[in-house]
Enzyme design. Structure first.
Site, mmCIF file in Angstrom:
data_model
loop_
_atom_site.group_PDB
_atom_site.id
_atom_site.type_symbol
_atom_site.label_atom_id
_atom_site.label_comp_id
_atom_site.label_asym_id
_atom_site.label_seq_id
_atom_site.Cartn_x
_atom_site.Cartn_y
_atom_site.Cartn_z
ATOM 1 N N CYS A 2 0.835 -1.189 0.000
ATOM 2 C CA CYS A 2 0.000 0.000 0.000
ATOM 3 C C CYS A 2 0.874 1.245 0.000
ATOM 4 O O CYS A 2 2.096 1.178 -0.092
ATOM 5 C CB CYS A 2 -0.912 0.006 1.231
ATOM 6 S SG CYS A 2 -1.887 -1.500 1.418
ATOM 7 N N ASP A 105 -3.508 -9.618 8.282
ATOM 8 C CA ASP A 105 -2.228 -9.500 8.971
ATOM 9 C C ASP A 105 -2.094 -8.148 9.657
ATOM 10 O O ASP A 105 -1.314 -8.005 10.606
ATOM 11 C CB ASP A 105 -1.065 -9.741 8.000
ATOM 12 C CG ASP A 105 -1.023 -8.753 6.846
ATOM 13 O OD1 ASP A 105 -2.079 -8.219 6.472
ATOM 14 O OD2 ASP A 105 0.072 -8.524 6.290
ATOM 15 N N VAL A 294 10.922 -10.035 -19.213
ATOM 16 C CA VAL A 294 11.141 -8.919 -20.114
ATOM 17 C C VAL A 294 12.531 -9.057 -20.720
ATOM 18 O O VAL A 294 13.470 -9.507 -20.049
ATOM 19 C CB VAL A 294 10.988 -7.561 -19.379
ATOM 20 C CG1 VAL A 294 11.979 -7.431 -18.230
ATOM 21 C CG2 VAL A 294 11.137 -6.394 -20.351
#
Length: 624
Positions: A2, A105, A294
């Protein structure tokens, strides 16, 4: 995974709810799934406390909203990251009488803090940065995980501010945005800014393995974790036993990082590190694993063929992107903006682009970051075995007058040999650590800047391991500087730019404690280094993967700067409006560009550093 933001401000500097929302939402790429905000006052109303959160939902999609509060509303938390051992901690807390309302959590962290206070942080096996308001003690607690996988920036401005990225702090009303000139000096020497500095005088990093306590306007920072190399003795003397213990601990590190309520996969380069992660994931997965790679069209740079080999062996659902120069150049400024600093490595941009692609299929990936810094995988680790002998046998005058000039005269493409020679002759430990990754010397820095400068001491912690072998001291430096301030910073910013959570099994603290008990020969004693890892994977991965020469995640930036973008790099650095000229000698900049384009010298790394500095100055426009 976050974005968090908040503050503890003196009452007369309090800010409204709209400011909290606006600045938190500058990080919506870190958390596109939800947002939460809270404001309150300390007892007596002398200070205002605020918590903001942007959420990328991975665990407990319904019940994990933040800020999250304890049942009695006395403890509020905003968390960036994951506590991987939350299941085990929850069971222990339940046995102690704690009750839970969610399966998150985040709630486990709150209850762990209620049970054990600040000592709870030492129990967390994960990656995290959090802000916790404890109304009982009227203190704000900030903490960052042991190796610094999750960022946490702080600024003391009318109180204390904190954020997952720099931009919200710079946009805070009245914030000083003046650049730190010492940071520019360190950047040229290291190709990144070692913590706790940032490019801005007013903003610094909370160091990895530290927690900060704010109470009534006073702050105190405490280090709760130091890499085990600093204290562990190499007491595991049987190679077979080391391999057995490594396999079990690594397997567990991968297993607990697969805990997720959303789709996940792995980034696969085709090297031994990411291949080992994929092999372990397949053992623990009941579904077909997704892998992402990639690469480039230029020969000698792309590892896509090797990644395909591993994908076929383990029957993964494999996807890849082939990066074209135009796409790279188009995404480059965005990478600088998201990083909040110059992109220290060209690989930043491919990681960001891969994350945007992978985010359409998964929300979380496991990666191989940290293996080289934990297990001794770089050529410099093997070189450190013989450098002391070289310096005893070769007088400094001979090195400076004969060997060093001879190496500088080597052909254009002998860059690595030049780095080894330069480092081998450097007797100052901090300076040698800078040179190993292609930074400039002090004399070269002064030449680029255009005047001699005093040496500004770096943070002492990465150089604080006085005892032990050169290899162990180098690994300690890597784990306390190169990793948190460069590679892990890249992983966080570039993956979160695409709203992808990255988990890194090699950066597990239990694994680090085990590896710290290995002697040097178990790490760098064989060709290619990482001897224990190679032995552990001997019957799992193809021999071609185990024995091929390490090339790293290289981008053909040298060819692009001499080819389709030669005019771009020249115009960027020597044009009349170049901002980097305010820090550097314009004639020296022009000489570096001309020598590189004419193939007289390979200045790829320093030109990359200077070009990124220019893009950074254009994006953030810091006050001079």
């Amino acid at each position: 995974m976050c974005g968090i933001f908040g503050w503890a401000l003196r009452g007369k500097h309090r800010q409204d709810h709209e400011t909290l929302v606006r600045l938190t939402n500058l990080m919506n790429h870190r958390g596109p799934d939800g947002a939460g905000y809270w404001q309150g006052d300390t007892a007596g109303g002398h200070n205002q406390v605020s918590l903001g959160h942007r959420r990328l939902s991975i665990i407990d999609l319904e019940g994990g909203a933040q800020p999250m509060w304890s049942a009695d509303r006395s403890i509020g938390l905003v968390l960036n990251g994951e506590i991987y051992n939350y299941v085990e901690l929850r069971e222990e807390l339940v046995s102690l009488g704690h009750a839970f309302r969610t399966s998150s959590d985040t709630e486990v962290l709150i209850e762990a803090y209620r049970a054990w206070g600040l000592d709870s942080i030492k129990r967390f096996r994960g990656m995290f940065a959090f802000g916790l308001w404890d109304a009982r003690t009227q203190q704000l607690v900030l903490a960052r995980d042991p190796f610094g996988k999750k960022p946490l920036f702080i600024a003391e401005h009318a109180g204390l501010l904190f954020a997952s990225e720099i931009e919200p702090l710079l946009k805070f009303p009245g914030m000083n945005t003046q650049i730190d000139p010492h940071a520019v000096e360190h950047y040229l020497l290291n190709r990144y800014v070692p913590g706790p500095r940032t490019f801005f005088q007013a903003v610094r990093k909370l160091p990895p393995g530290c927690h900060l306590v704010w109470r009534e306007g006073r702050t105190n920072i405490t280090r709760y974790f130091t890499p085990p190399l600093a204290s562990a003795e190499p007491d595991i003397t049987t190679f077979g036993e080391a391999v057995r213990m490594f396999k079990a601990t690594f397997d567990d590190a991968v297993r607990i990082r697969m805990r997720s309520d959303v789709a996940f996969g792995a980034y696969l380069s085709g090297g031994i590190d990411s291949s080992a992660v994929v092999a372990a994931m397949v053992r623990h997965s009941s579904e077909r694993l997704r892998t992402f790679s990639v690469g480039f069209r230029e020969a000698g740079y792309s590892e896509l063929d090797h990644a395909r080999t591993i994908a076929r062996q383990f029957d993964t659902n494999h996807e890849e992107i082939v990066l074209e120069p135009h796409d790279f150049m188009k995404s480059w400024p965005t990478a600088v903006l998201r990083r909040g600093a110059p992109a220290a490595e060209p690989a930043d941009i491919p990681v960001m682009m891969l994350s945007h692609m992978a985010a359409s299929k998964v929300k979380m990936v496991l990666t191989g970051e940290g293996a080289d810094e934990l297990l001794g995988g770089y050529p410099k680790h093997r070189a450190e075995l013989w450098i002391e002998l070289y310096q005893r046998l070769v007088p400094q005058a001979i090195h400076d007058r004969i060997i060093s000039p001879a190496m500088r005269a080597l052909p254009y493409d002998m860059r690595r040999a030049k780095i080894v020679t330069s480092a081998a002759g450097e007797r100052d430990w901090p300076s040698r650590m800078q040179l190993w990754f292609g930074g400039v010397s002090l004399n070269e820095r002064d030449r680029i800047i255009g005047r001699p400068l005093p040496v500004t001491p770096p943070d002492s912690h990465p150089f604080s391991m006085a005892a032990g072998s050169n290899v162990r001291r180098t690994l300690f430096f890597d784990q306390t500087s190169w990793l948190p301030d460069n590679l892990l910073e890249r992983a966080d910013r570039m993956m979160m730019a695409g709203s992808i959570e990255g988990r890194m099994p090699f950066m597990d603290t239990s694994l680090a404690k085990l590896v710290a008990r290995f002697p040097d020969s178990f790490l760098v004693g064989r060709s290619g280094g990482k001897s224990v890892l190679r032995a552990a994977m001997q019957h799992t991965l193809p021999r071609g993967i185990l024995t091929r020469k390490k090339i790293g995640f290289r981008v053909p930036i040298e060819e692009w700067f001499r080819g389709p973008y030669r005019e771009f790099i020249s115009d960027l650095l020597v044009c009349d409006g170049a901002r980097v000229a305010s820090f550097c000698d314009r004639d020296v900049l022009r000489q570096l560009v001309n020598e590189h384009l004419a193939r007289r010298q390979n200045h790829e790394k320093v030109l990359w550093s200077l070009a990124n500095l220019e893009l950074f100055l254009r994006a953030f426009k810091p006050s001079s």
